[in-house]
Design a protein around this motif. Structure first.
Motif, PDB file in Angstrom:
ATOM      1  N   SER A   1       0.862  -1.128   0.049  1.00 55.13           N
ATOM      2  CA  SER A   1       0.017   0.163   0.035  1.00 55.13           C
ATOM      3  C   SER A   1       0.985   1.179   0.131  1.00 55.13           C
ATOM      4  CB  SER A   1      -1.135  -0.186   1.276  1.00 55.13           C
ATOM      5  OG  SER A   1      -0.231   0.196   2.177  1.00 55.13           O
TER       6      SER A   1
ATOM      7  N   LYS B   1       0.559  -0.564  -4.769  1.00 55.59           N
ATOM      8  CA  LYS B   1      -0.651  -1.319  -4.549  1.00 55.59           C
ATOM      9  C   LYS B   1      -0.699  -2.465  -3.976  1.00 55.59           C
ATOM     10  CE  LYS B   1      -2.101   1.528  -8.629  1.00 55.59           C
ATOM     11  NZ  LYS B   1      -3.129   2.438  -8.066  1.00 55.59           N
ATOM     12  N   SER B   2      -1.870  -3.254  -4.151  1.00 59.39           N
ATOM     13  CA  SER B   2      -1.821  -4.812  -3.584  1.00 59.39           C
ATOM     14  C   SER B   2      -1.018  -5.580  -4.350  1.00 59.39           C
ATOM     15  CB  SER B   2      -3.200  -5.239  -3.518  1.00 59.39           C
ATOM     16  OG  SER B   2      -3.873  -5.126  -4.704  1.00 59.39           O
TER      17      SER B   2
END
Length: 173
Positions: free
Chosen positions: A48, A161-162
């Motif tokens: 994240s 991001k993931s």
């Protein structure tokens, strides 16, 4: 008949070469030259974004691969399980239009820097932000228990991001 004999001889030569290659591979495996159990490599990412990160080690919490168990996802530090020449790579994505600089660090000493400055520009009466990526790679001779990590040097924030865009990888060559 001559043609068939020539083809058979050619096939025998190919088979002999294949057997020799397999013997060479088997001998090297038994001497440890190709011992897969001694391989070391990892890739970890940040899952994240953090808009305010501005100090310390960057901890890559999402471990994608950790052969040899050298990378510690709780501290962000890789500890060499054996001596050798290692390759390390960092990729850092700046948050929005921020700048971010990080170093690949060996035992507290900076080795190389990855720098990134996001950009912004006016498009259709609104601002558009560009998430840029800075990368760098280092080949380092390590002793057993040497420690390598990614260290903040300047700027603020990173994006990820993931499926990580900010990553840290290393492997023994």
């Amino acid at each position: 008949m001559k043609s068939e004999l020539a083809d058979t001889q050619q096939n025998q030569l190919k088979m002999a070469a294949a057997v020799l290659s397999l013997e060479w591979f088997k001998n090297n495996m038994s001497k440890g030259n190709c011992d897969i159990s001694k391989r070391v490599g990892f890739t970890a990412g940040v899952s994240s974004s953090n808009t305010r990160w501005s100090s310390g080690k960057l901890v890559f919490n999402k471990v994608l691969h950790n052969k040899g168990a050298g990378y510690d996802s709780s501290s962000g530090v890789f500890t060499a399980p054996s001596a050798g020449v290692y390759v390390f790579y960092v990729s850092i994505t700046s948050y929005s239009d921020n700048e971010i600089n990080v170093d690949i660090t060996l035992n507290g000493y900076s080795q190389v820097t990855a720098r990134d400055k996001g950009g912004s520009g006016r498009i259709n009466y609104s601002y558009s932000y560009s998430y840029q990526t800075g990368t760098n790679m280092a080949t380092l001779s390590l002793k057993r228990r040497d420690r390598v990590w990614v260290q903040y040097t300047a700027g603020t924030g990173y994006s990820s991001k993931s499926v990580p865009t900010t990553t840290f990888s290393g492997f023994l060559i």
